[in-house]
Scaffold this active site. Sequence first.
Site, PDB file in Angstrom:
ATOM      1  N   GLU A 135       0.827  -1.213   0.000  1.00  0.00           N
ATOM      2  CA  GLU A 135       0.000   0.000   0.000  1.00  0.00           C
ATOM      3  C   GLU A 135       0.860   1.261   0.000  1.00  0.00           C
ATOM      4  O   GLU A 135       0.533   2.245  -0.668  1.00  0.00           O
ATOM      5  CB  GLU A 135      -0.971  -0.012   1.180  1.00  0.00           C
ATOM      6  CG  GLU A 135      -1.924  -1.192   1.198  1.00  0.00           C
ATOM      7  CD  GLU A 135      -2.698  -1.411  -0.089  1.00  0.00           C
ATOM      8  OE1 GLU A 135      -2.894  -0.452  -0.871  1.00  0.00           O
ATOM      9  OE2 GLU A 135      -3.117  -2.558  -0.335  1.00  0.00           O
TER      10      GLU A 135
ATOM     11  N   HIS B 210       1.932   2.202  -3.501  1.00  0.00           N
ATOM     12  CA  HIS B 210       0.923   2.939  -4.275  1.00  0.00           C
ATOM     13  C   HIS B 210       1.042   4.441  -4.022  1.00  0.00           C
ATOM     14  O   HIS B 210       1.004   5.243  -4.959  1.00  0.00           O
ATOM     15  CB  HIS B 210      -0.492   2.474  -3.914  1.00  0.00           C
ATOM     16  CG  HIS B 210      -0.859   1.138  -4.464  1.00  0.00           C
ATOM     17  ND1 HIS B 210      -0.865   0.857  -5.815  1.00  0.00           N
ATOM     18  CD2 HIS B 210      -1.245  -0.005  -3.835  1.00  0.00           C
ATOM     19  CE1 HIS B 210      -1.247  -0.400  -5.993  1.00  0.00           C
ATOM     20  NE2 HIS B 210      -1.474  -0.945  -4.809  1.00  0.00           N
TER      21      HIS B 210
END
Length: 165
Positions: free
Chosen positions: A79, A82
Site C-alpha cells: 500500500e 501505491h
Amino acid sequence: MKTPRLPIAIQQAVMRRLRENLAQANLKLDRHYPEPKLVYTQRGTSAGTAWLESYEIRLNPVLLLENIDTFIAEVVPHELAHLLVWKHFGRKAPHGKEWKWMMESVLGVPARRTHQFALQSVRRNTFPYHCQCQQNQLTVRRHNRVVRGEAVYRCVHCGEPLVAG
C-alpha cells in the site's frame, strides 16, 4: 461484524514497518515524502487500500490479526508503494511497471498484486450458482446484479452462464 481491537504492539509493528519502508524509499529516491496516515478501517476481503488524495493507508484489522507477520511484511509496503508511485510519478496504473519497480527496486519486496490470506472470517454470505462443470459461489453484490438483470456471470472454465441453485 464488529471490528476487533488491535493490540498496541501490533499497531507499533505496523508503524515500524511503514517508517522503515518510507525511510528506505526516501533515501533511495533522494526525497522527503511525508508519513501517510494509517487507519484500520478496511473491511471485507481487501487487506488494504491506498487513498491517494488523502494520502492514507487503510488496513483490514481482521486479516491483520489473523496473519500478523505476512501482513506486515507484504501488505504494508504494497500500500505504501501505491502512495509513493503517486507522489513520484503522478497517477499511474495501480499495479503497473512503476508500482512493480517501487516494490522490487526501491522497497525490496516481491511485487504481488493479491494476498493469499484465508478469507472465511471476513467473507460475507454467498449464493450457490452452477454451470455445466462445477458449483460456484457468488457474493451478495454479484447475486443482486443477476437478480436485477444487470449482469450475467460465466464460468471461467467452461464459459457457460452461471445459474442460481
